[in-house]
Scaffold this motif. Structure first.
Motif, short mmCIF file in Angstrom:
data_model
loop_
_atom_site.label_atom_id
_atom_site.label_comp_id
_atom_site.label_asym_id
_atom_site.label_seq_id
_atom_site.Cartn_x
_atom_site.Cartn_y
_atom_site.Cartn_z
N ILE A 1 0.83 -1.21 0.00
CA ILE A 1 0.00 0.00 0.00
C ILE A 1 0.87 1.26 0.00
N ILE A 2 2.10 1.15 0.49
CA ILE A 2 3.01 2.30 0.49
C ILE A 2 3.32 2.74 -0.94
N ASP A 3 3.56 1.78 -1.82
CA ASP A 3 3.83 2.11 -3.23
C ASP A 3 2.62 2.79 -3.86
N ASP A 4 1.44 2.22 -3.58
CA ASP A 4 0.20 2.78 -4.12
C ASP A 4 -0.03 4.19 -3.59
N MET A 5 0.25 4.39 -2.32
CA MET A 5 0.07 5.70 -1.70
C MET A 5 1.02 6.72 -2.35
N SER A 6 2.27 6.33 -2.56
CA SER A 6 3.24 7.22 -3.21
C SER A 6 2.75 7.65 -4.58
N THR A 7 2.27 6.68 -5.35
CA THR A 7 1.77 6.97 -6.69
C THR A 7 0.55 7.87 -6.65
N ALA A 8 -0.41 7.54 -5.79
CA ALA A 8 -1.65 8.31 -5.69
C ALA A 8 -1.40 9.75 -5.26
N LEU A 9 -0.44 9.94 -4.37
CA LEU A 9 -0.15 11.28 -3.85
C LEU A 9 0.88 12.02 -4.70
N GLY A 10 1.51 11.32 -5.65
CA GLY A 10 2.53 11.96 -6.48
C GLY A 10 3.79 12.26 -5.70
N LEU A 11 4.13 11.39 -4.75
CA LEU A 11 5.30 11.60 -3.90
C LEU A 11 6.32 10.50 -4.12
N SER A 12 7.56 10.79 -3.79
CA SER A 12 8.57 9.74 -3.81
C SER A 12 8.29 8.77 -2.68
N LYS A 13 8.81 7.58 -2.82
CA LYS A 13 8.64 6.59 -1.75
C LYS A 13 9.30 7.09 -0.47
N ALA A 14 10.46 7.73 -0.59
CA ALA A 14 11.15 8.26 0.58
C ALA A 14 10.28 9.28 1.32
N ARG A 15 9.64 10.17 0.56
CA ARG A 15 8.76 11.19 1.18
C ARG A 15 7.54 10.53 1.83
N THR A 16 6.98 9.52 1.18
CA THR A 16 5.84 8.81 1.74
C THR A 16 6.23 8.13 3.05
N LEU A 17 7.38 7.47 3.06
CA LEU A 17 7.85 6.82 4.30
C LEU A 17 8.05 7.85 5.41
N GLU A 18 8.53 9.01 5.04
CA GLU A 18 8.71 10.10 6.02
C GLU A 18 7.36 10.53 6.59
N ILE A 19 6.36 10.68 5.74
CA ILE A 19 5.03 11.11 6.17
C ILE A 19 4.41 10.12 7.15
N ILE A 20 4.60 8.82 6.88
CA ILE A 20 4.01 7.82 7.77
C ILE A 20 4.97 7.39 8.87
N ASP A 21 6.13 8.03 8.93
CA ASP A 21 7.12 7.80 9.97
C ASP A 21 7.56 6.33 10.03
N LEU A 22 7.94 5.82 8.88
CA LEU A 22 8.41 4.44 8.79
C LEU A 22 9.81 4.45 8.20
N ALA A 23 10.73 3.85 8.92
CA ALA A 23 12.12 3.79 8.45
C ALA A 23 12.21 2.94 7.18
N PRO A 24 13.01 3.37 6.21
CA PRO A 24 13.17 2.57 4.99
C PRO A 24 13.64 1.14 5.28
N THR A 25 14.48 0.97 6.29
CA THR A 25 14.96 -0.37 6.63
C THR A 25 13.82 -1.25 7.16
N THR A 26 12.91 -0.65 7.91
CA THR A 26 11.75 -1.40 8.41
C THR A 26 10.85 -1.79 7.25
N GLU A 27 10.60 -0.85 6.35
CA GLU A 27 9.76 -1.14 5.18
C GLU A 27 10.38 -2.27 4.36
N ALA A 28 11.69 -2.24 4.15
CA ALA A 28 12.37 -3.28 3.37
C ALA A 28 12.27 -4.64 4.07
N ARG A 29 12.43 -4.66 5.37
CA ARG A 29 12.34 -5.91 6.13
C ARG A 29 10.93 -6.50 6.05
#
Length: 155
Positions: free
Chosen positions: A49-77
């Motif tokens: 859903i993070i990828d979908d959210m990034s696309t829907a909002l027109g944001l980079s994945k990094a910016r989306t992860l920042e907005i939802i306060d999720l570390a990239p390493t956690t998302e990858a795991r």
């Protein structure tokens, strides 16, 4: 317990749907029983859903992860282990979907609503409405402004 329909939409592989999961969540925020949403949030949304959210909002994945306060390493795991997002992160995503739907209703289109959510707002001390949705008191302030816009009143 969450409805099977809502769980199905949020946990299926993205290739199954033409509409991204996040936009299904936006739609379901308008039409679903709140108790079903609670169950889905507690269960945890699929990490895709993070990828979908990034696309829907027109944001980079990094910016989306920042907005939802999720570390990239956690998302990858989570992605590697095919585990769902935790309840707190799922709740943030659900709240953002709720406000995308609300802003769409108030401003007349999803695009206008998303643009408004991502634009600094003087009534919010020049913060973007999106940046305040991570906490309840911030969401209340954003809702107050959208209600004022909707009813033509001052905020």
């Amino acid at each position: 317990m969450a409805s099977n329909a809502l769980q199905y939409h949020l946990n299926e592989a993205p290739a199954v749907y033409e509409t991204p999961h996040f936009l299904i969540l936006v739609r379901d925020n308008r039409h679903s029983n709140p108790l079903d949403r609670i169950g889905a949030v507690r269960q945890g949304f699929a990490v895709e859903i993070i990828d979908d959210m990034s696309t829907a909002l027109g944001l980079s994945k990094a910016r989306t992860l920042e907005i939802i306060d999720l570390a990239p390493t956690t998302e990858a795991r989570l992605r590697k282990k095919q585990q769902p997002l935790d309840q707190a992160t799922s709740e943030k995503i659900d709240r953002i979907a709720e406000f995308v739907a609300l802003a769409d209703d108030v401003l007349g289109s999803r695009e206008s609503g998303i643009k408004w959510l991502l634009t600094p707002n003087l009534a919010l001390a020049n913060a973007t409405p999106m940046s305040l949705l991570d906490v309840t008191v911030g969401a209340e302030q954003v809702r107050r402004i959208l209600n004022a816009i909707s009813y033509g009143g001052a905020f």
